[in-house]
Each structure stands twice: as C-alpha cells, then as structure tokens.
Design a protein around this motif. Structure first.
Motif, PDB file in Angstrom:
ATOM      1  N   HIS A  35       6.197  10.813 -12.150  1.00 34.14           N
ATOM      2  CA  HIS A  35       6.828  11.638 -13.186  1.00 34.14           C
ATOM      3  C   HIS A  35       8.343  11.725 -13.006  1.00 34.14           C
ATOM      4  CE1 HIS A  35       2.919  12.746 -14.627  1.00 34.14           C
ATOM      5  NE2 HIS A  35       2.566  13.240 -13.443  1.00 34.14           N
ATOM      6  N   GLN A  36       8.853  11.180 -11.916  1.00 35.02           N
ATOM      7  CA  GLN A  36      10.280  11.267 -11.638  1.00 35.02           C
ATOM      8  C   GLN A  36      11.011   9.949 -11.846  1.00 35.02           C
ATOM      9  OE1 GLN A  36      10.498  12.655  -7.634  1.00 35.02           O
ATOM     10  NE2 GLN A  36       9.435  14.568  -8.063  1.00 35.02           N
ATOM     11  N   ALA A  37      10.282   8.837 -11.895  1.00 41.26           N
ATOM     12  CA  ALA A  37      10.931   7.531 -12.003  1.00 41.26           C
ATOM     13  C   ALA A  37      10.122   6.613 -12.910  1.00 41.26           C
ATOM     14  CB  ALA A  37      11.055   6.902 -10.620  1.00 41.26           C
ATOM     15  N   ARG A  38      10.845   5.732 -13.597  1.00 39.55           N
ATOM     16  CA  ARG A  38      10.155   4.768 -14.459  1.00 39.55           C
ATOM     17  C   ARG A  38       9.564   3.623 -13.667  1.00 39.55           C
ATOM     18  NH1 ARG A  38      14.124   2.567 -18.317  1.00 39.55           N
ATOM     19  NH2 ARG A  38      15.701   3.620 -17.095  1.00 39.55           N
ATOM     20  N   ILE A  39      10.275   3.201 -12.627  1.00 44.23           N
ATOM     21  CA  ILE A  39       9.777   2.100 -11.796  1.00 44.23           C
ATOM     22  C   ILE A  39       9.687   2.568 -10.353  1.00 44.23           C
ATOM     23  CG2 ILE A  39      10.694   0.270 -13.274  1.00 44.23           C
ATOM     24  CD1 ILE A  39      12.945  -0.033 -11.167  1.00 44.23           C
ATOM     25  N   VAL A  40       8.782   1.933  -9.634  1.00 43.52           N
ATOM     26  CA  VAL A  40       8.674   2.183  -8.201  1.00 43.52           C
ATOM     27  C   VAL A  40       9.355   1.002  -7.515  1.00 43.52           C
ATOM     28  CG1 VAL A  40       7.101   2.542  -6.274  1.00 43.52           C
ATOM     29  CG2 VAL A  40       6.486   3.380  -8.551  1.00 43.52           C
ATOM     30  N   PRO A  41      10.359   1.272  -6.706  1.00 43.64           N
ATOM     31  CA  PRO A  41      11.104   0.154  -6.108  1.00 43.64           C
ATOM     32  C   PRO A  41      10.273  -0.628  -5.093  1.00 43.64           C
ATOM     33  CG  PRO A  41      11.826   2.241  -5.193  1.00 43.64           C
ATOM     34  CD  PRO A  41      10.875   2.568  -6.291  1.00 43.64           C
ATOM     35  N   THR A  42      10.633  -1.875  -4.929  1.00 48.70           N
ATOM     36  CA  THR A  42      10.071  -2.699  -3.871  1.00 48.70           C
ATOM     37  C   THR A  42      10.625  -2.187  -2.551  1.00 48.70           C
ATOM     38  OG1 THR A  42      10.041  -4.596  -5.363  1.00 48.70           O
ATOM     39  CG2 THR A  42       9.866  -5.056  -3.010  1.00 48.70           C
ATOM     40  N   LEU A  43       9.745  -1.989  -1.588  1.00 46.87           N
ATOM     41  CA  LEU A  43      10.156  -1.409  -0.312  1.00 46.87           C
ATOM     42  C   LEU A  43      10.273  -2.474   0.767  1.00 46.87           C
ATOM     43  CD1 LEU A  43       7.727   1.658  -0.283  1.00 46.87           C
ATOM     44  CD2 LEU A  43      10.114   1.630  -1.017  1.00 46.87           C
ATOM     45  N   THR A  44      11.363  -2.424   1.499  1.00 47.52           N
ATOM     46  CA  THR A  44      11.551  -3.258   2.683  1.00 47.52           C
ATOM     47  C   THR A  44      11.954  -2.328   3.811  1.00 47.52           C
ATOM     48  OG1 THR A  44      12.361  -5.031   1.267  1.00 47.52           O
ATOM     49  CG2 THR A  44      12.678  -5.290   3.625  1.00 47.52           C
ATOM     50  N   GLU A 101       0.836  -1.212   0.000  1.00 51.72           N
ATOM     51  CA  GLU A 101       0.000   0.000   0.000  1.00 51.72           C
ATOM     52  C   GLU A 101       0.869   1.260   0.000  1.00 51.72           C
ATOM     53  OE1 GLU A 101      -3.213   2.089   3.019  1.00 51.72           O
ATOM     54  OE2 GLU A 101      -2.753  -0.047   3.256  1.00 51.72           O
ATOM     55  N   ILE A 102       1.938   1.241   0.794  1.00 55.49           N
ATOM     56  CA  ILE A 102       2.846   2.388   0.850  1.00 55.49           C
ATOM     57  C   ILE A 102       3.549   2.554  -0.487  1.00 55.49           C
ATOM     58  CG2 ILE A 102       4.919   3.295   1.972  1.00 55.49           C
ATOM     59  CD1 ILE A 102       3.967   1.773   4.526  1.00 55.49           C
ATOM     60  N   ARG A 103       3.925   1.436  -1.115  1.00 55.13           N
ATOM     61  CA  ARG A 103       4.570   1.484  -2.431  1.00 55.13           C
ATOM     62  C   ARG A 103       3.632   2.082  -3.475  1.00 55.13           C
ATOM     63  NH1 ARG A 103       5.758  -3.144  -6.605  1.00 55.13           N
ATOM     64  NH2 ARG A 103       7.382  -2.131  -7.827  1.00 55.13           N
ATOM     65  N   TYR A 104       2.356   1.729  -3.403  1.00 57.50           N
ATOM     66  CA  TYR A 104       1.369   2.277  -4.333  1.00 57.50           C
ATOM     67  C   TYR A 104       1.268   3.796  -4.166  1.00 57.50           C
ATOM     68  CZ  TYR A 104      -3.074   3.177  -6.629  1.00 57.50           C
ATOM     69  OH  TYR A 104      -4.058   3.700  -7.439  1.00 57.50           O
ATOM     70  N   LYS A 105       1.191   4.241  -2.921  1.00 57.96           N
ATOM     71  CA  LYS A 105       1.103   5.683  -2.655  1.00 57.96           C
ATOM     72  C   LYS A 105       2.373   6.396  -3.094  1.00 57.96           C
ATOM     73  CE  LYS A 105      -2.226   5.174   1.020  1.00 57.96           C
ATOM     74  NZ  LYS A 105      -2.564   5.321   2.416  1.00 57.96           N
ATOM     75  N   LEU A 106       3.513   5.748  -2.888  1.00 54.00           N
ATOM     76  CA  LEU A 106       4.775   6.314  -3.337  1.00 54.00           C
ATOM     77  C   LEU A 106       4.791   6.437  -4.859  1.00 54.00           C
ATOM     78  CD1 LEU A 106       7.699   7.233  -2.684  1.00 54.00           C
ATOM     79  CD2 LEU A 106       8.364   4.831  -2.906  1.00 54.00           C
ATOM     80  N   GLY A 107       4.301   5.409  -5.534  1.00 56.72           N
ATOM     81  CA  GLY A 107       4.248   5.428  -6.994  1.00 56.72           C
ATOM     82  C   GLY A 107       3.416   6.578  -7.528  1.00 56.72           C
ATOM     83  N   ALA A 108       2.317   6.878  -6.861  1.00 57.60           N
ATOM     84  CA  ALA A 108       1.478   7.995  -7.282  1.00 57.60           C
ATOM     85  C   ALA A 108       2.219   9.324  -7.126  1.00 57.60           C
ATOM     86  CB  ALA A 108       0.193   8.014  -6.460  1.00 57.60           C
ATOM     87  N   ARG A 109       3.110   9.401  -6.161  1.00 58.46           N
ATOM     88  CA  ARG A 109       3.834  10.644  -5.893  1.00 58.46           C
ATOM     89  C   ARG A 109       5.050  10.830  -6.801  1.00 58.46           C
ATOM     90  NH1 ARG A 109       2.309  13.010  -0.877  1.00 58.46           N
ATOM     91  NH2 ARG A 109       4.247  14.196  -0.894  1.00 58.46           N
ATOM     92  N   ILE A 110       5.707   9.737  -7.213  1.00 56.21           N
ATOM     93  CA  ILE A 110       6.942   9.860  -7.996  1.00 56.21           C
ATOM     94  C   ILE A 110       6.779   9.417  -9.444  1.00 56.21           C
ATOM     95  CG2 ILE A 110       8.398   9.569  -5.948  1.00 56.21           C
ATOM     96  CD1 ILE A 110       9.085   6.742  -7.010  1.00 56.21           C
TER      97      ILE A 110
END
Length: 128
Positions: free
Chosen positions: A84-93, A73-82
């Motif tokens: 335009h700045q990144a092609r992929i959203v990293p897996t978070l640990t 869920e946090i990764r999804y929210k992060l993806g919405a925020r970045i």
C-alpha cells in the motif's frame, strides 16, 4: 546525490526488512543476529542495495551468500508488507557492511600507536 524521495523510501525498506529479519531471520541464518545498517535505492526506486551486519557468525561471506540466495523470497515478503506504500517492490541485493570490522581494526592500530608512543616517550605520560 540521493533525493528526499529515495531517502524516505530507503527508510521504509530498512524498517520493513528489519522486521522481516527479526521475525523470520532464523530461517535464513540460524543463531545469527542480522542488522540492516543501510539501504540505498536507485533513482527509479527499482533496485535496492541492502547492507547487512552480522553477529554470532564465523563466515560473513557465507552468510551474505545465503541471504542473497533467498532474495526472491525476502522480496516477496517485503512486497506483502509495503504493497500500500509503493507501486513496485525493488529488486534486492544484499551486501556486507564491514564498518564494525573496519572500526575494530582502526582501534587496534591506534592502540598500537599509543603504546609505541608511551614506550618511546614515558615522560609525556607523567606530564599529561
């Protein structure tokens, strides 16, 4: 050795994750202040290790487990925020940053050493 690209991307992730935890952290951990102390990113930018510090919590292991259970869920929210700045959203640990605990323990040890030194050599304190 981290590249300049990794450090820059880690900085972006740290800033955006801090904003997410500031706004929505109460959902994951009520009555707990979460601080993102460090973010380490893999060379391909696909995996991010996020180090957290907690205030107002008694069980940090439980807090880390709770945050990790919401990592998707946090990764999804992060993806919405970045997006335009990144092609992929990293897996978070998420990991516990126990630097503050370590520093507190070291301070106790040094205080103990200083008090023992003063007890054995009281004349040094008078000269110093």
């Amino acid at each position: 050795m981290e590249s300049k690209r990794q450090r820059k991307f880690a900085g972006v992730l740290q800033e955006e994750l801090a904003a997410i935890f500031q706004r929505e952290g109460a959902v994951y951990l009520p009555n707990t202040l979460v601080t993102i102390t460090k973010v380490r990113v893999s060379s391909d930018l696909g995996v991010a290790k996020v180090y957290l510090s907690f205030l107002s919590t008694n069980n940090t292991a439980l807090s880390i487990a709770e945050v990790n259970s919401h990592a998707g869920e946090i990764r999804y929210k992060l993806g919405a925020r970045i997006r335009h700045q990144a092609r992929i959203v990293p897996t978070l640990t998420f990991f516990l940053d126990d630097t503050n605990t370590y520093v507190a323990e070291m301070d106790k040890i040094f205080d103990k050493i200083n008090s023992e030194r003063k007890e054995t050599n009281p004349e040094e304190e008078e000269r110093g």
